[in-house]
Motif scaffolding. Structure first.
Motif, PDB file in Angstrom:
ATOM      1  N   THR A  90       1.233  -9.902  -5.024  1.00  0.00           N
ATOM      2  CA  THR A  90       0.758  -9.330  -3.759  1.00  0.00           C
ATOM      3  C   THR A  90      -0.337  -8.301  -3.962  1.00  0.00           C
ATOM      4  O   THR A  90      -0.982  -7.903  -2.998  1.00  0.00           O
ATOM      5  CB  THR A  90       1.927  -8.667  -3.001  1.00  0.00           C
ATOM      6  N   HIS A  91      -0.530  -7.865  -5.195  1.00  0.00           N
ATOM      7  CA  HIS A  91      -1.569  -6.907  -5.539  1.00  0.00           C
ATOM      8  C   HIS A  91      -2.307  -7.404  -6.776  1.00  0.00           C
ATOM      9  O   HIS A  91      -1.699  -8.029  -7.646  1.00  0.00           O
ATOM     10  CB  HIS A  91      -0.971  -5.526  -5.862  1.00  0.00           C
TER      11      HIS A  91
ATOM     12  N   TRP B  78       1.153  -0.727  -6.039  1.00  0.00           N
ATOM     13  CA  TRP B  78       2.244  -1.639  -6.388  1.00  0.00           C
ATOM     14  C   TRP B  78       3.439  -0.881  -6.963  1.00  0.00           C
ATOM     15  O   TRP B  78       4.589  -1.223  -6.710  1.00  0.00           O
ATOM     16  CB  TRP B  78       1.737  -2.689  -7.380  1.00  0.00           C
TER      17      TRP B  78
ATOM     18  N   ASP C  69       6.238 -17.343  -5.587  1.00  0.00           N
ATOM     19  CA  ASP C  69       5.253 -18.196  -4.926  1.00  0.00           C
ATOM     20  C   ASP C  69       5.608 -19.649  -5.201  1.00  0.00           C
ATOM     21  O   ASP C  69       5.882 -20.021  -6.338  1.00  0.00           O
ATOM     22  CB  ASP C  69       3.869 -17.872  -5.498  1.00  0.00           C
TER      23      ASP C  69
ATOM     24  N   THR D 289       4.209 -14.383   2.858  1.00  0.00           N
ATOM     25  CA  THR D 289       3.713 -13.150   2.266  1.00  0.00           C
ATOM     26  C   THR D 289       2.198 -13.207   2.082  1.00  0.00           C
ATOM     27  O   THR D 289       1.663 -14.227   1.648  1.00  0.00           O
ATOM     28  CB  THR D 289       4.387 -12.929   0.885  1.00  0.00           C
TER      29      THR D 289
ATOM     30  N   MET E 183      -0.989 -12.445   0.067  1.00  0.00           N
ATOM     31  CA  MET E 183      -1.281 -12.295  -1.353  1.00  0.00           C
ATOM     32  C   MET E 183      -2.673 -11.698  -1.555  1.00  0.00           C
ATOM     33  O   MET E 183      -3.409 -11.471  -0.601  1.00  0.00           O
ATOM     34  CB  MET E 183      -1.213 -13.672  -2.036  1.00  0.00           C
ATOM     35  N   THR E 184      -3.027 -11.513  -2.826  1.00  0.00           N
ATOM     36  CA  THR E 184      -4.370 -11.042  -3.122  1.00  0.00           C
ATOM     37  C   THR E 184      -5.382 -12.045  -2.584  1.00  0.00           C
ATOM     38  O   THR E 184      -5.096 -13.223  -2.440  1.00  0.00           O
ATOM     39  CB  THR E 184      -4.571 -10.892  -4.649  1.00  0.00           C
TER      40      THR E 184
ATOM     41  N   ARG F 285       1.182 -16.815   1.197  1.00  0.00           N
ATOM     42  CA  ARG F 285       2.083 -17.459   0.251  1.00  0.00           C
ATOM     43  C   ARG F 285       3.261 -18.097   0.959  1.00  0.00           C
ATOM     44  O   ARG F 285       3.883 -17.495   1.828  1.00  0.00           O
ATOM     45  CB  ARG F 285       2.597 -16.421  -0.737  1.00  0.00           C
TER      46      ARG F 285
ATOM     47  N   THR G 154       6.913 -18.766   0.154  1.00  0.00           N
ATOM     48  CA  THR G 154       7.834 -18.130  -0.788  1.00  0.00           C
ATOM     49  C   THR G 154       9.069 -18.995  -0.969  1.00  0.00           C
ATOM     50  O   THR G 154       9.689 -19.402   0.011  1.00  0.00           O
ATOM     51  CB  THR G 154       8.258 -16.743  -0.277  1.00  0.00           C
TER      52      THR G 154
END
Length: 187
Positions: A41-42, A53, A133, A158, A160-161, A166, A168
């Motif tokens: 996520t980061h 994070w 993921d 979610t 994501m970067t 995503r 999940t």
């Protein structure tokens, strides 16, 4: 059920101890490749993202460990207990990554063994959850290898970067399965 934020777990090869602010510099040296973070996520290669994070760990919202190789006394990655639900007697194990030199070496399985054992045998947890993921085949395979049961996919779950959404996939191990899982993994 309480969370012991001073908890240290170890086996003959590894020590898991709570992260300290002084560990961030060492960890940042291991996060320099942005390609490592495509399933996160980061983007931990960015120092500000790395600090964001880790913020839940320093705010005691999750118990973030550094993973230390006992042979070298070097930090080789991180992992955490989080998403605690004391009423439901469940928690999540995740936020795990290893430096490139330590991936695919069996360390992740040892880490999960220490954590799952503690969750069931000391904390009295009924359910340990894992999520990843759906595209992260390596993580999915690793979870299946420790006998975690694939449960299902939450679509567009979610952010994501780089703005990707995503899907999940959830996995779990239940207390009723623990003896079998422990035996199968020789934990």
């Amino acid at each position: 059920m309480d969370v012991n934020f001073d908890l240290i777990l170890e086996n003959e090869n590894l020590i898991l101890r709570p992260i300290q602010l002084g560990d961030v510099g060492k960890l940042s040296l291991m996060t320099e490749s942005s390609a490592m973070w495509r399933f996160f996520t980061h983007d931990l290669s960015d120092h500000e993202e790395l600090l964001a994070w880790f913020a839940p760990a320093f705010n005691r919202e999750r118990l973030q460990f550094v993973i230390i190789d006992k042979k070298t006394n070097e930090i080789i990655g991180t992992t955490a207990f989080g998403n605690f639900s004391f009423v439901d007697q469940r928690l999540e194990i995740g936020w795990t990554w290893l430096g490139k030199d330590f991936q695919g070496t069996g360390i992740n399985s040892q880490v999960k063994g220490l954590m799952v054992c503690y969750a069931f045998e000391v904390m009295g947890i009924e359910r340990v959850e894992f999520k990843t993921d759906v595209l992260n085949i390596q993580a999915r395979s690793a979870l299946k290898n420790i006998s975690a049961i694939e449960e299902g996919v939450l679509r567009s779950h979610t952010l994501m970067t780089r703005g990707r959404r995503r899907d999940t996939i959830f996995f779990s191990i239940l207390k009723s399965e623990w003896n079998h899982v422990k035996r199968e993994n020789d934990w």
